[in-house]
Design an enzyme around this catalytic site. Sequence first.
Site, PDB file in Angstrom:
ATOM      1  N   ARG A 165       5.356  -3.118   4.762  1.00 19.77           N
ATOM      2  CA  ARG A 165       6.089  -1.856   4.650  1.00 19.77           C
ATOM      3  C   ARG A 165       6.435  -1.228   5.993  1.00 19.77           C
ATOM      4  O   ARG A 165       7.221  -0.299   6.055  1.00 19.77           O
ATOM      5  CB  ARG A 165       5.305  -0.870   3.769  1.00 19.77           C
ATOM      6  CG  ARG A 165       3.944  -0.521   4.306  1.00 19.77           C
ATOM      7  CD  ARG A 165       3.092   0.143   3.237  1.00 19.77           C
ATOM      8  NE  ARG A 165       2.868   1.546   3.529  1.00 19.77           N
ATOM      9  CZ  ARG A 165       1.991   2.304   2.878  1.00 19.77           C
ATOM     10  NH1 ARG A 165       1.285   1.784   1.876  1.00 19.77           N
ATOM     11  NH2 ARG A 165       1.824   3.553   3.179  1.00 19.77           N
ATOM     12  N   ASN A 188       4.266   2.605  -2.673  1.00 17.39           N
ATOM     13  CA  ASN A 188       4.442   2.068  -1.316  1.00 17.39           C
ATOM     14  C   ASN A 188       3.763   0.704  -1.202  1.00 17.39           C
ATOM     15  O   ASN A 188       4.372  -0.287  -0.796  1.00 17.39           O
ATOM     16  CB  ASN A 188       3.820   2.997  -0.257  1.00 17.39           C
ATOM     17  CG  ASN A 188       4.336   4.410  -0.362  1.00 17.39           C
ATOM     18  OD1 ASN A 188       5.387   4.640  -0.928  1.00 17.39           O
ATOM     19  ND2 ASN A 188       3.598   5.369   0.177  1.00 17.39           N
ATOM     20  N   ASP A 189       2.488   0.680  -1.569  1.00 17.34           N
ATOM     21  CA  ASP A 189       1.782  -0.601  -1.504  1.00 17.34           C
ATOM     22  C   ASP A 189       2.197  -1.521  -2.644  1.00 17.34           C
ATOM     23  O   ASP A 189       2.260  -2.738  -2.467  1.00 17.34           O
ATOM     24  CB  ASP A 189       0.263  -0.375  -1.523  1.00 17.34           C
ATOM     25  CG  ASP A 189      -0.262  -0.061  -0.138  1.00 17.34           C
ATOM     26  OD1 ASP A 189       0.165  -0.740   0.822  1.00 17.34           O
ATOM     27  OD2 ASP A 189      -1.077   0.865   0.017  1.00 17.34           O
ATOM     28  N   ARG A 220      -4.960  12.438   1.089  1.00 19.07           N
ATOM     29  CA  ARG A 220      -5.457  11.264   1.815  1.00 19.07           C
ATOM     30  C   ARG A 220      -6.605  11.750   2.716  1.00 19.07           C
ATOM     31  O   ARG A 220      -6.382  12.564   3.600  1.00 19.07           O
ATOM     32  CB  ARG A 220      -4.337  10.651   2.650  1.00 19.07           C
ATOM     33  CG  ARG A 220      -3.194  10.060   1.825  1.00 19.07           C
ATOM     34  CD  ARG A 220      -2.094   9.544   2.749  1.00 19.07           C
ATOM     35  NE  ARG A 220      -1.138   8.678   2.074  1.00 19.07           N
ATOM     36  CZ  ARG A 220       0.080   9.062   1.708  1.00 19.07           C
ATOM     37  NH1 ARG A 220       0.486  10.292   1.925  1.00 19.07           N
ATOM     38  NH2 ARG A 220       0.901   8.207   1.112  1.00 19.07           N
ATOM     39  N   GLU A 254      -1.694   0.108  -7.225  1.00 21.21           N
ATOM     40  CA  GLU A 254      -0.882  -0.276  -6.068  1.00 21.21           C
ATOM     41  C   GLU A 254      -1.002  -1.758  -5.735  1.00 21.21           C
ATOM     42  O   GLU A 254      -0.449  -2.232  -4.760  1.00 21.21           O
ATOM     43  CB  GLU A 254      -1.217   0.597  -4.856  1.00 21.21           C
ATOM     44  CG  GLU A 254      -2.679   0.688  -4.501  1.00 21.21           C
ATOM     45  CD  GLU A 254      -2.964   1.691  -3.378  1.00 21.21           C
ATOM     46  OE1 GLU A 254      -2.036   2.129  -2.697  1.00 21.21           O
ATOM     47  OE2 GLU A 254      -4.152   2.021  -3.199  1.00 21.21           O
ATOM     48  N   ARG A 286      -8.459  11.464  -2.587  1.00 25.01           N
ATOM     49  CA  ARG A 286      -8.593  10.009  -2.593  1.00 25.01           C
ATOM     50  C   ARG A 286      -9.733   9.603  -1.660  1.00 25.01           C
ATOM     51  O   ARG A 286      -9.824  10.080  -0.541  1.00 25.01           O
ATOM     52  CB  ARG A 286      -7.288   9.340  -2.143  1.00 25.01           C
ATOM     53  CG  ARG A 286      -7.351   7.837  -2.307  1.00 25.01           C
ATOM     54  CD  ARG A 286      -6.021   7.194  -2.021  1.00 25.01           C
ATOM     55  NE  ARG A 286      -5.682   7.283  -0.621  1.00 25.01           N
ATOM     56  CZ  ARG A 286      -4.514   6.863  -0.108  1.00 25.01           C
ATOM     57  NH1 ARG A 286      -3.603   6.349  -0.914  1.00 25.01           N
ATOM     58  NH2 ARG A 286      -4.270   6.962   1.167  1.00 25.01           N
TER      59      ARG A 286
HETATM   60  C1  PEP Z   1       0.948   4.096  -1.857  1.00 24.22           C
HETATM   61  O1  PEP Z   1       0.526   3.002  -1.464  1.00 24.22           O
HETATM   62  O2  PEP Z   1       1.997   4.219  -2.542  1.00 24.22           O
HETATM   63  C2  PEP Z   1       0.243   5.349  -1.527  1.00 24.22           C
HETATM   64  C3  PEP Z   1       0.593   6.500  -2.057  1.00 24.22           C
HETATM   65  O3  PEP Z   1      -0.784   5.285  -0.646  1.00 24.22           O
HETATM   66  P1  PEP Z   1      -0.623   5.090   0.937  1.00 24.22           P
HETATM   67  O4  PEP Z   1       0.812   5.331   1.297  1.00 24.22           O
HETATM   68  O5  PEP Z   1      -1.578   6.051   1.551  1.00 24.22           O
HETATM   69  O6  PEP Z   1      -1.057   3.656   1.143  1.00 24.22           O
HETATM   70 MG    MG Z   2      -1.499   2.753  -0.747  1.00 25.20          MG
END
Ligand code: PEP
Ligand code: MG
Length: 593
Positions: A486, A475-476, A316, A452, A352
């Site tokens: 989240r 996650n997203d 990141r 995502e 990224r």
């Molecule tokens: C996600 O969204 O799963 C991800 C890996 O990116 P971040 O947690 O940085 O949004």
């Molecule tokens: Mg993400």
Amino acid sequence: MKNKAKVSGDSESRERVFEGQPVGAGISIGVVHRYDSRAVVQVRERRIPLTKIRVEQHRLLEAATKAAEYVSDLQSQAQRMNSAAGEELGYILDAHLQMLSGSRLVRGVQKRIASERINAEAAVVKEIGLMAEAFAAMEDQYLSERISDIREVGRRLVASLGHAAPAGIDDLPKNAVVVADELSPADTALLDPDRIVGLATTLGGVESHMAIVARSLGLPAVVAAPGLIDDVKNGEAIIVDGSTGKVFVAPSADTLRTYRLKRARFLRSQQSLKKLKSVAAVTKDGFRIHLLANIELPSELDAVAASGAEGIGLFRSEFMFLNRDTLPTEDQQFAELSQVVKKLAGRPLTIRILDVGADKLGDSVGLKPGPNPVLGLRGIRFALAHRKILMTQLAAILRAGAMGPVRILLPMVCIVDEIKEVRDIMARVARKLRRRGAKIADPLPPVGVMIEIPGAALAADALAAEADFFAIGTNDLTQYTLAIDRSDEQVAYLYNPLHPAVMRLIQFSAEAASAAGIPVSVCGEMAGDERLTPILLGFGITELSMAPANLPRVKKAVLDLNLAAITGRVRRLTSESDPARLKVLLDYIAQAK
Ligand code: PEP
Ligand code: MG
């Protein structure tokens, strides 16, 4: 029943059980140390004679100096943490230092001592109260969340004036389990790893700051356990199960026995996991799986090396844009990235592109939050709207790519054109760099997309035709598919990447990647949960990227798995609509070896 304390029927014991969200694996057994960050410092107000005002103001300045010395000590402690959390804490403590030295706070208290003729302690409490109110009214979420920092500075100042402050987290008993409403980054700086064995909070989500710190310190932790702080007393026995999210206060003899055994088993397995570092991740029936690490800061590379990761599946890059007034130059970014490439010594680095927006930084790049930031200008949308920032970052990545294998990952991609545009811009940047005589990656690095957004997952076949690889950001993906913020503890109990809708999207994306012949990984938190490893591999995922601390457990799950035996059942997960049958399937998959 959702998240409510249950009192044991056993009349001998006062056992109460709370349920929250698990964040750090393992079990801690210790004593409660209650920390309520909302607690107001209670001090007596004294009127002082006119002739004593200077003396009182001098006393305040001395206390501020003493408090600043204490914060400087904490800063050195934070530096030793050597992790994302440690670095972030350093910045927060910098802000505390500024508040303690000739700032608006200190000046305000000085004035108040003179104008109201009151003692320094009372003047501090009044000034802090006013500042906290002003911050609470701010619309900027980041600033409004700084209230706990202001209170912490006030508490420290009152303590330095020789007054007993409410229980903090810097005076912990041995084997302490800190039970708090929430912990700010500043609070976590005070945690003494030699005394603390676990954490449990009533607020926060599984990806809150506290959760990240708990993982990086390897502490069992539970967040979002409602009512917990109001139902515990200092010194009570407590068990925190970081794998299931259960918290037992004043456990019965039976519960204590069970959990001592569970903890001993967990500790033994941790020891044996260390031996797996250089073992290849191959399932029992011979499928080779690639395990990579997610990082947010270059300082995490030592943890990556210790975990045995094959490379970085998600770097990141936001850290380069944090805590500064100006944007980082191409050379500054190149300096950071090339260090990482060198340290990885030939192992791949997936960088990224800056993912700003929503909960991630905005101020430092001049992003004004729109009416709904989670659905607004974020990720790749921001990058394409701010070409100069994107071009500078791409230039730094292409140059770093001359020193070792790098891949470029685009966040929040929704349509094919976004990938094409980035490729065009990358080609232009490459031409410019070559004209300048700079050494760059040759061939140009692969360009992959984060899957995502639910729409991106459903259009994965179209995206696969244009992308070189997929990284599924669960996650997203979970947040957007289920419409669940989240980081909001009120709906944390619904946040479930095993919802059939999310699983269908993962499966569809994995199949689209495989049909197009491009690699696909999962890099959301799901990838680091060993209980979910069979499901992800059953969907055809062969690459998992996770926090380095989770990697050995996931590797063990891979080694123990007979993939062919569960693949059929995993596929059925996405066509099963009956919740009871779904549970049976999940249990079967979890137990299959
Ligand atoms: C996600 O969204 O799963 C991800 C890996 O990116 P971040 O947690 O940085 O949004
Ligand atoms: Mg993400």
